[in-house]
Write a protein that holds these residues in place. Structure first.
Motif, PDB file in Angstrom:
ATOM      1  N   SER B  44       0.819  -1.211   0.000  1.00  0.00           N
ATOM      2  CA  SER B  44       0.000   0.000   0.000  1.00  0.00           C
ATOM      3  C   SER B  44       0.854   1.262   0.000  1.00  0.00           C
ATOM      4  O   SER B  44       0.440   2.300  -0.512  1.00  0.00           O
ATOM      5  CB  SER B  44      -0.915   0.019   1.217  1.00  0.00           C
ATOM      6  N   VAL B  52      -5.022  -2.271  -2.589  1.00  0.00           N
ATOM      7  CA  VAL B  52      -6.439  -2.551  -2.363  1.00  0.00           C
ATOM      8  C   VAL B  52      -6.918  -3.680  -3.286  1.00  0.00           C
ATOM      9  O   VAL B  52      -7.626  -4.588  -2.854  1.00  0.00           O
ATOM     10  CB  VAL B  52      -7.290  -1.270  -2.553  1.00  0.00           C
ATOM     11  N   LEU B 184      -8.500   6.153  -5.437  1.00  0.00           N
ATOM     12  CA  LEU B 184      -8.411   4.756  -5.881  1.00  0.00           C
ATOM     13  C   LEU B 184      -8.892   4.609  -7.325  1.00  0.00           C
ATOM     14  O   LEU B 184      -9.679   3.705  -7.637  1.00  0.00           O
ATOM     15  CB  LEU B 184      -9.236   3.845  -4.957  1.00  0.00           C
ATOM     16  N   VAL B 242      -7.144  -3.725   6.585  1.00  0.00           N
ATOM     17  CA  VAL B 242      -7.393  -2.295   6.351  1.00  0.00           C
ATOM     18  C   VAL B 242      -6.563  -1.457   7.331  1.00  0.00           C
ATOM     19  O   VAL B 242      -6.008  -0.424   6.963  1.00  0.00           O
ATOM     20  CB  VAL B 242      -8.896  -1.962   6.486  1.00  0.00           C
ATOM     21  N   GLN B 245      -3.133  -1.203   6.063  1.00  0.00           N
ATOM     22  CA  GLN B 245      -3.038  -0.281   4.932  1.00  0.00           C
ATOM     23  C   GLN B 245      -3.087   1.165   5.408  1.00  0.00           C
ATOM     24  O   GLN B 245      -2.361   2.028   4.919  1.00  0.00           O
ATOM     25  CB  GLN B 245      -4.173  -0.565   3.939  1.00  0.00           C
ATOM     26  N   THR B 368      -7.298   6.870   0.569  1.00  0.00           N
ATOM     27  CA  THR B 368      -7.590   6.179   1.826  1.00  0.00           C
ATOM     28  C   THR B 368      -8.831   6.707   2.535  1.00  0.00           C
ATOM     29  O   THR B 368      -9.237   6.157   3.559  1.00  0.00           O
ATOM     30  CB  THR B 368      -6.391   6.282   2.802  1.00  0.00           C
TER      31      THR B 368
END
Lengths: 577, 577
Positions: B44, B52, B184, B242, B245, B368
């Motif tokens: 990440s 992701v 993203l 998560v 990340q 994020t």
């Protein structure tokens, strides 16, 4: 995206309303600042990039000419903006200096024989950076050190031609596209470099400093630093314009998030229909205080606009209005931070939907994130606030600084006694009177404490001023925000009092109470430390917002947000409609 | 961007390290969870979208097969992921239900004669939404109500083929591109609709519920709701992913912002060189607590990973590890919110530079931001934490609920006496012992208070449970975070104690103190209200961070951030390197 934004800006600036706004600025028509600010707010709600680009042309480029130039400059460069034969940009920030602009390095050297200024970028750090409209604009208002006979008179503003009508760059000017940003993709930010670019002597905007044909420098302000302060102060309206844009963004974000929360259902009592998510306690607790803040900012920023209008109408130099300078700098920082926090909650309260660009909130977030650092970094803005507050204070205490300090400390003690009895009475904590006194108290104590700390460091400990100031920065930011909170709550209270419609007034009062409660709630540790609150009253304050929500009821929210009648929220003291 | 990300994912998943990670998941090799989590964190930091997408394939699709399927499913769908002949997606969320997934509406109806399930999207609200990898993936792990003879057995997970190897959709499957998001951009989110899509009976992942050839439903868990909880619990590792990340994102953002703050100069003492902006008090005060939090999260999340590994290795069902469920749900919410707040400060502390995409921080922010609502909305996560805490509590008090409550209240009173004498001693507030006791105290009081409130509302006032719970949501979120704060600080303290290198340990201890101080500082109003702190000690805590910064010195920051030796921060209890 940039082409589309360019078209939108062209369309917008061609509207009669906008042309009229430019003419108003040219003529300094009474209340032109307030009118234009509201136009900017609405424009930003339609499209932020368009709003920002129009702001660059109208407030930054146009405003620089109006406030730093003479009548000839206005006729030559501001008035023709109505015909859109060219557009402008504003080039102050450099790679090396964004906050400390006093020491920018771009040079404007006077060439006596040619009666011209020679504009130069002497080093990489002197490159003009983040300049909006850099890829399209024709003229730039460039800040540079004015150099005569090898001596700098400090930064001055010059009109420098960048491109001709066909978009071709003039010789000596280099523009570099800064490309991708977090948001505002429609705004073309670029880097400007000047290599011996010659401009006529008349292109100096000479209100605060001029150069005669004989090469002599004249200025109504002798001190270089004071002179630059006067120039910066003259640009105040453009700073307030950012507050209006941030407010527009908050209102749009809240409208979307609250409407969605009234239509989306999730979870509920066993074997019954799921409830609307606005009925989840956390959802309400996250969104409603932002709505109250957006309202508070509406009244406070309109108030600041009115003050600006009055000063400009009366021909007063803005640098002499210390409380107004403090208010506008503080509102810029406060409103843009509140906007970031508001949109973050709006985004989160709308779940995955909030992350999708089509639902606008995330786009608004990215577009407005830059507000917290552009047109003056927020932390720097807060220091401006305190500098102005202390200047006011020093003026009051000028003759007997030490004894005044002592006297003020005594007063501060009695203040505490005078106001805090309210705080021990459980019934008063939900009243506006109590909330107003509390924010007043906090501002006063913080101000006096800061004065004493800096005085002690500089006078007793012999620290240099910079390091004394730096070691108090946290205190300074607290005081600065406390000041803005107090003024904002006061203006909200005034608006409630002057609201002509009973039903509007009742509702507005609930939001005003919520806003004041939020202010005291978030600083209740400080109030407890200063024994202004008892643990019991503090806990009671904690329960106020939840109590208020019950009073609001769903109908009230709809009334406000569903009806979208932000415009019917009346500005009680304004003379314009 | 998506094509590039697709290539990056293909490259990454083809690396021996990643193939090995898949094989480890297949074999449930000891500590495979912890290993994979760290790979995810590093990935990440290199590229969030790639991280992701790999997470979707490895944790969500792969993890669903491992934890909800049997050995045959693992052999058929998980193992071959190493060859990259196909990729997978995870389809749980629907348009109508993102948080309350228990009542999703997609249907899987068993057709006895054909020995097949028929997957259907009966209405718009049943469309699978936000599905990552929807535009490329071949198989989807789809959650649907398992219907036999017209009766639903609750949601179960099915492997549904979406496209063949050439990327052509199978009949009955519709995929709609969801297009633009805040960030993203490399992740292809889409909407899935199923129109009588037939899959073999064997495609049901049947660990918690199976359908025999005779059409009989079997499950080791009788209660529908408990069964679904067990399924969700089995997916816990992906939730913890998560957190890793988010930590990667914080560390990268902080590295950029702190390095920049050490190179950028602005303002300074008169006629002297400008100072580095890290030396501005506010800059340090904004960045250092985030650095301390990133460290705290590192230890706490590695600890959670170790617990997960132990449970999986010992074959324990994750639903039976209530403290672990609470920890992972809470860490997900806490870390992702801390990440948002950290990156916002990083962005602001780097000024205009922070807004430019090339400097990564704003891109990280946009990428994020979705973490706070995906894989379980944070507010819902906090409720999961408290549900688990209360379940633990109820278990303890099962036999004599009322008298237990009373006994606990008495204990809570004596707790206060036992610990708070520390808080009245000015010298102790900067000690880890004091900080640990304080966060413990807060958690206990909040927990007991909540139990009493809900008990009163439900038992005495006869409110239905949903509305009692809803009216305590604010309390619930506070308790939830208090719990996570306590565990995180404890893990940080343990890490300090077990640090083998003296110099590392000294520095780590300073950050641990800063972290603990931050926790108590931000809740000092609560401590004052509960008379755990006196106004004097509270003010002293306020001064701790500033004091700590002086101790750190510039050298220490460089040691941490300049050297980028996050990896040398040792995990004391981990058995893997």
């Amino acid at each position: 995206m940039r082409t589309l934004t360019f078209q939108r800006v062209t369309f917008t600036m061609g509207l009669p309303l906008l042309k009229r706004a430019i003419q108003d600025q040219v003529e300094k028509t009474r209340n032109f600042v307030s009118r234009s600010l509201v136009i900017g707010e609405v424009l930003s709600m339609a499209d932020m990039a368009t709003g920002v680009k129009c702001g660059i042309i109208y407030w930054l480029f146009g405003g620089a000419i109006r406030s730093l130039g003479g009548p000839a400059h206005v006729t030559q460069w501001l008035q023709p903006l109505q015909e859109q034969k060219y557009t402008g940009m504003f080039a102050m920030t450099e790679r090396g200096h964004g906050s400390n602009v006093r020491v920018i390095q771009t040079e404007a050297t006077f060439d006596f024989s040619a009666q011209e200024f020679v504009i130069d970028t002497p080093c990489k750090n002197a490159e003009k950076m983040y300049i909006g409209n850099a890829m399209y604009g024709n003229y730039a208002a460039v800040f540079a050190q004015l150099i005569i006979n090898g001596r700098s008179q400090g930064p001055h503003c010059f009109i420098v031609p960048v491109r001709d009508e066909n978009g071709s760059l003039y010789p000596g000017v280099t523009v570099v596209d800064m490309m991708h940003k977090e948001g505002l993709h429609g705004v073309d930010n670029g880097i400007l470099r000047f290599d011996s670019v010659r401009i006529p002597r008349e292109n100096l905007l000479d209100k605060f400093g001029s150069v005669g044909p004989d090469g002599q420098y004249h200025s109504p302000i002798k001190d270089k630093s004071a002179r630059f302060n006067a120039m910066l102060a003259a640009l105040t309206p453009s700073r307030l314009a950012v507050t209006f844009q941030a407010m527009g963004s908050m209102k749009l974000g809240l409208t979307i998030a609250i409407r969605y929360s009234h239509s989306r259902r999730q979870f509920g009592p066993k074997a019954r229909e799921e409830v609307k998510i606005i009925e989840h306690q956390t959802q309400t607790l996250r969104l409603m205080p932002h709505l109250a803040t957006a309202l508070a900012l509406t009244f406070a920023s309109r108030y600041a606009g009115t003050l600006l209008d009055e000063d400009i109408f009366r021909g007063k130099e803005l640098v002499d209005s210390r409380p107004l300078q403090a208010l506008v700098a503080g509102l810029k920082a406060y409103s843009t931070w509140e906007n970031v926090s508001c949109l973050q909650d709006c985004r989160e309260c709308t779940g995955g939907m909030g992350y999708m660009m089509e639902n606008q909130i995330s786009g608004l977030k990215c577009d407005t994130d830059v507000f917290v650092t552009f047109e003056g970094d927020n932390v720097v803005m807060l220091q401006v606030v305190v500098r102005e507050l202390l200047a006011q204070y020093t003026k009051q205490c000028e003759e007997r600084p030490v004894s005044s300090l002592l006297r003020n400390w005594v007063e501060s003690g009695s203040d505490r006694l005078r106001t805090s009895f309210l705080a021990f009475n459980m019934d008063t904590v939900g009243h506006l009177t109590f909330l107003l006194k509390a924010v007043h108290f906090r501002e006063r104590i913080l101000q006096r404490g800061l004065v004493a700390r800096i005085y002690y460091k500089v006078m007793t400990e012999k620290e240099d001023f910079f390091s004394a100031w730096n070691s108090c920065l946290h205190h300074i930011t607290c005081l600065s925000l406390a000041h803005i909170h107090r003024v904002t709550l006061e203006q909200f209270c005034l608006a409630v009092r002057n609201c002509p419609d009973q039903e509007d007034q009742d509702l507005l009062k609930q939001f005003c109470l919520l806003y004041g409660t939020k202010l005291v709630f978030q600083e209740r540790a400080w109030y407890l430390e200063h024994k202004y609150l008892t643990p019991m009253t503090s806990m009671r304050i904690r329960r106020q917002p939840i109590k208020s929500f019950c009073i609001f009821g769903k109908k009230a929210w709809w009334y406000f947000v569903g009806g979208c009648n932000w415009n019917s929220v009346r500005q009680p003291q304004s003379t314009w409609k």
